[in-house]
Design a protein around this motif. Structure first.
Motif, PDB file in Angstrom:
ATOM      1  N   ILE A 170      72.301  43.848  34.226  1.00 14.22           N
ATOM      2  CA  ILE A 170      71.697  43.099  35.326  1.00 14.22           C
ATOM      3  C   ILE A 170      72.307  41.705  35.336  1.00 14.22           C
ATOM      4  O   ILE A 170      72.287  41.007  34.321  1.00 14.22           O
ATOM      5  CB  ILE A 170      70.163  43.019  35.164  1.00 14.22           C
ATOM      6  N   ARG A 171      72.860  41.341  36.482  1.00 15.06           N
ATOM      7  CA  ARG A 171      73.421  39.996  36.652  1.00 15.06           C
ATOM      8  C   ARG A 171      72.435  39.171  37.454  1.00 15.06           C
ATOM      9  O   ARG A 171      71.950  39.604  38.491  1.00 15.06           O
ATOM     10  CB  ARG A 171      74.759  40.058  37.382  1.00 15.06           C
ATOM     11  N   THR A 172      72.170  37.963  36.961  1.00 16.72           N
ATOM     12  CA  THR A 172      71.196  37.098  37.620  1.00 16.72           C
ATOM     13  C   THR A 172      71.891  35.890  38.217  1.00 16.72           C
ATOM     14  O   THR A 172      72.999  35.531  37.818  1.00 16.72           O
ATOM     15  CB  THR A 172      70.123  36.627  36.628  1.00 16.72           C
ATOM     16  N   ASP A 173      71.204  35.292  39.155  1.00 18.44           N
ATOM     17  CA  ASP A 173      71.723  34.097  39.808  1.00 18.44           C
ATOM     18  C   ASP A 173      70.534  33.256  40.266  1.00 18.44           C
ATOM     19  O   ASP A 173      69.412  33.755  40.356  1.00 18.44           O
ATOM     20  CB  ASP A 173      72.582  34.495  41.010  1.00 18.44           C
ATOM     21  N   THR A 174      70.773  31.994  40.550  1.00 20.37           N
ATOM     22  CA  THR A 174      69.727  31.128  41.085  1.00 20.37           C
ATOM     23  C   THR A 174      70.094  30.779  42.517  1.00 20.37           C
ATOM     24  O   THR A 174      71.126  30.167  42.763  1.00 20.37           O
ATOM     25  CB  THR A 174      69.595  29.842  40.250  1.00 20.37           C
ATOM     26  N   ARG A 175      69.224  31.197  43.431  1.00 16.28           N
ATOM     27  CA  ARG A 175      69.440  30.894  44.845  1.00 16.28           C
ATOM     28  C   ARG A 175      68.126  30.414  45.435  1.00 16.28           C
ATOM     29  O   ARG A 175      67.076  30.982  45.164  1.00 16.28           O
ATOM     30  CB  ARG A 175      69.928  32.132  45.602  1.00 16.28           C
ATOM     31  N   ASN A 176      68.210  29.384  46.247  1.00 10.60           N
ATOM     32  CA  ASN A 176      67.018  28.789  46.868  1.00 10.60           C
ATOM     33  C   ASN A 176      65.962  28.440  45.823  1.00 10.60           C
ATOM     34  O   ASN A 176      64.779  28.703  46.012  1.00 10.60           O
ATOM     35  CB  ASN A 176      66.431  29.722  47.929  1.00 10.60           C
ATOM     36  N   ASN A 177      66.412  27.894  44.710  1.00 10.07           N
ATOM     37  CA  ASN A 177      65.535  27.457  43.615  1.00 10.07           C
ATOM     38  C   ASN A 177      64.693  28.584  43.027  1.00 10.07           C
ATOM     39  O   ASN A 177      63.581  28.371  42.579  1.00 10.07           O
ATOM     40  CB  ASN A 177      64.617  26.315  44.069  1.00 10.07           C
ATOM     41  N   ARG A 178      65.205  29.795  43.018  1.00  8.39           N
ATOM     42  CA  ARG A 178      64.512  30.896  42.356  1.00  8.39           C
ATOM     43  C   ARG A 178      65.530  31.808  41.696  1.00  8.39           C
ATOM     44  O   ARG A 178      66.659  31.933  42.155  1.00  8.39           O
ATOM     45  CB  ARG A 178      63.631  31.691  43.322  1.00  8.39           C
ATOM     46  N   LEU A 179      65.107  32.423  40.615  1.00  3.65           N
ATOM     47  CA  LEU A 179      65.969  33.351  39.898  1.00  3.65           C
ATOM     48  C   LEU A 179      65.897  34.702  40.585  1.00  3.65           C
ATOM     49  O   LEU A 179      64.812  35.196  40.904  1.00  3.65           O
ATOM     50  CB  LEU A 179      65.508  33.482  38.441  1.00  3.65           C
ATOM     51  N   CYS A 180      67.058  35.301  40.834  1.00  8.79           N
ATOM     52  CA  CYS A 180      67.097  36.628  41.447  1.00  8.79           C
ATOM     53  C   CYS A 180      68.212  37.425  40.790  1.00  8.79           C
ATOM     54  O   CYS A 180      69.095  36.863  40.151  1.00  8.79           O
ATOM     55  CB  CYS A 180      67.311  36.520  42.957  1.00  8.79           C
ATOM     56  N   TRP A 181      68.159  38.731  40.925  1.00 12.36           N
ATOM     57  CA  TRP A 181      69.243  39.556  40.399  1.00 12.36           C
ATOM     58  C   TRP A 181      70.204  39.856  41.536  1.00 12.36           C
ATOM     59  O   TRP A 181      69.793  40.143  42.654  1.00 12.36           O
ATOM     60  CB  TRP A 181      68.721  40.822  39.734  1.00 12.36           C
ATOM     61  N   ASN A 182      71.501  39.760  41.249  1.00 17.93           N
ATOM     62  CA  ASN A 182      72.483  40.035  42.291  1.00 17.93           C
ATOM     63  C   ASN A 182      73.285  41.290  42.007  1.00 17.93           C
ATOM     64  O   ASN A 182      74.095  41.700  42.823  1.00 17.93           O
ATOM     65  CB  ASN A 182      73.412  38.843  42.541  1.00 17.93           C
ATOM     66  N   ALA A 183      73.064  41.928  40.848  1.00 17.31           N
ATOM     67  CA  ALA A 183      73.699  43.219  40.552  1.00 17.31           C
ATOM     68  C   ALA A 183      72.832  43.953  39.543  1.00 17.31           C
ATOM     69  O   ALA A 183      72.378  43.375  38.550  1.00 17.31           O
ATOM     70  CB  ALA A 183      75.096  43.014  40.004  1.00 17.31           C
ATOM     71  N   PHE A 184      72.589  45.210  39.803  1.00 17.37           N
ATOM     72  CA  PHE A 184      71.808  46.085  38.926  1.00 17.37           C
ATOM     73  C   PHE A 184      72.678  47.316  38.721  1.00 17.37           C
ATOM     74  O   PHE A 184      72.624  48.261  39.498  1.00 17.37           O
ATOM     75  CB  PHE A 184      70.481  46.444  39.591  1.00 17.37           C
ATOM     76  N   LEU A 185      73.492  47.303  37.685  1.00 20.85           N
ATOM     77  CA  LEU A 185      74.525  48.316  37.514  1.00 20.85           C
ATOM     78  C   LEU A 185      74.231  49.233  36.334  1.00 20.85           C
ATOM     79  O   LEU A 185      73.705  48.795  35.316  1.00 20.85           O
ATOM     80  CB  LEU A 185      75.883  47.644  37.261  1.00 20.85           C
ATOM     81  N   GLU A 186      74.610  50.502  36.485  1.00 22.70           N
ATOM     82  CA  GLU A 186      74.590  51.410  35.357  1.00 22.70           C
ATOM     83  C   GLU A 186      75.998  51.436  34.776  1.00 22.70           C
ATOM     84  O   GLU A 186      76.964  51.749  35.468  1.00 22.70           O
ATOM     85  CB  GLU A 186      74.167  52.813  35.785  1.00 22.70           C
ATOM     86  N   VAL A 187      76.110  51.075  33.511  1.00 25.28           N
ATOM     87  CA  VAL A 187      77.402  51.020  32.844  1.00 25.28           C
ATOM     88  C   VAL A 187      77.685  52.407  32.264  1.00 25.28           C
ATOM     89  O   VAL A 187      76.835  52.961  31.538  1.00 25.28           O
ATOM     90  CB  VAL A 187      77.407  49.957  31.728  1.00 25.28           C
ATOM     91  N   PRO A 188      78.839  52.984  32.573  1.00 18.81           N
ATOM     92  CA  PRO A 188      79.134  54.316  32.031  1.00 18.81           C
ATOM     93  C   PRO A 188      79.214  54.293  30.504  1.00 18.81           C
ATOM     94  O   PRO A 188      79.753  53.355  29.917  1.00 18.81           O
ATOM     95  CB  PRO A 188      80.499  54.671  32.632  1.00 18.81           C
ATOM     96  N   ARG A 189      78.666  55.333  29.877  1.00 16.20           N
ATOM     97  CA  ARG A 189      78.704  55.456  28.414  1.00 16.20           C
ATOM     98  C   ARG A 189      80.036  56.048  28.003  1.00 16.20           C
ATOM     99  O   ARG A 189      80.577  56.919  28.658  1.00 16.20           O
ATOM    100  CB  ARG A 189      77.578  56.366  27.930  1.00 16.20           C
ATOM    101  N   ASP A 190      80.571  55.549  26.907  1.00 11.34           N
ATOM    102  CA  ASP A 190      81.853  56.082  26.405  1.00 11.34           C
ATOM    103  C   ASP A 190      81.616  57.299  25.528  1.00 11.34           C
ATOM    104  O   ASP A 190      80.680  57.485  24.876  1.00 11.34           O
ATOM    105  CB  ASP A 190      82.594  55.010  25.604  1.00 11.34           C
TER     106      ASP A 190
END
Length: 190
Positions: A170-190
Motif C-alpha cells: 500500500i502506497r500512501t500520500d498526503t493530499r488536501n491535508n489528509r492521508l490517503c492511499w494511492n496504490a493498493f497492489l498485490e505483489v506476486p510471490r516468487d
C-alpha cells in the motif's frame, strides 16, 4: 565584657550576611536554570508542527511531524485499509468497500472501483467471505510504503479454500491535508 559581646555580635552578623549572600546566589542560579529550561520547552511547544490523529480501530492518538506520519501510524492505517478490503463477507462487503474508497486518493478511487465491484459481486453471488491473517509488516515512512504479508482464506457457501500466501503493498500520500492511499497492489510471490 561589652566589647566581647559587640565583637561576637558583629561576627555573627557577618556570618549571617555571608550565608544569606550564598543562598541568594544559589537561588539566582536556580532561577536562571528554570528560566532557561522553560524557554527551551516553550520554543519546542511553539515551533511544534505535529499532527494528532486516531487511526481506524485504534484507541490511542498518534502524533507525528512531516508529510505522512511515523511508521506506527502508517502501519495501523495500512492494516485498517487491508482489513476493509480483505476481511469481508456477504453482509459487510458494500460498507467495507465504501469506507476503503473513502480513504483513497482521487485517482486511486476511480481505478479501484471496478475491482472492488467485481469482488463484491463475487462475494454476494456465492455467499462468500474472505479472511486475511496478517503475519508480517514492513514500513518505509519516508516513501509512504507499507508491505503486508499473510494468508488469505476464501470460503464460498459451505466450502472453504486452502490458505493462500499473499503479499500486498500500500502506497500512501498526503493530499488536501489528509492521508490517503494511492496504490493498493498485490505483489506476486516468487
Amino acid at each position: 565584657m561589652e566589647y566581647k559581646l559587640r565583637s561576637a555580635g558583629n561576627r555573627n552578623m557577618a556570618v549571617a550576611i555571608l550565608v544569606l549572600l550564598v543562598i541568594t546566589i544559589m537561588s539566582l542560579g536556580l532561577a536562571w536554570r528554570v528560566y532557561s529550561d522553560n524557554r527551551a520547552l516553550m520554543a519546542q511547544l511553539v515551533n511544534n508542527r505535529q499532527t494528532i490523529i486516531i487511526p481506524y480501530g485504534a484507541d490511542t492518538p498518534f502524533s507525528f511531524t512531516g508529510e505522512r506520519g511515523d511508521a506506527r501510524y502508517l502501519r495501523l492505517m495500512a492494516m485498517a485499509w487491508l482489513n476493509l478490503r480483505l476481511n469481508i463477507n456477504n453482509d459487510n462487503v458494500a460498507a467495507s468497500h465504501e469506507m476503503l474508497l473513502a480513504g483513497a486518493c482521487d485517482g486511486a478511487a476511480t481505478a479501484m472501483k471496478p475491482v472492488l465491484a467485481e469482488e463484491a459481486d463475487r462475494v454476494k453471488g456465492n455467499d462468500g467471505e474472505s479472511v486475511f491473517y496478517l503475519s508480517d509488516t514492513k514500513v518505509w515512512p519516508d516513501k509512504g510504503i507499507v508491505d503486508l504479508t499473510g494468508k488469505l482464506v476464501l470460503s464460498y457457501g459451505m466450502h472453504s479454500g486452502a490458505a493462500v500466501e499473499k503479499h500486498y503493498r500500500i502506497r500512501t500520500d498526503t493530499r488536501n491535508n489528509r492521508l490517503c492511499w494511492n496504490a493498493f497492489l498485490e505483489v506476486p510471490r516468487d
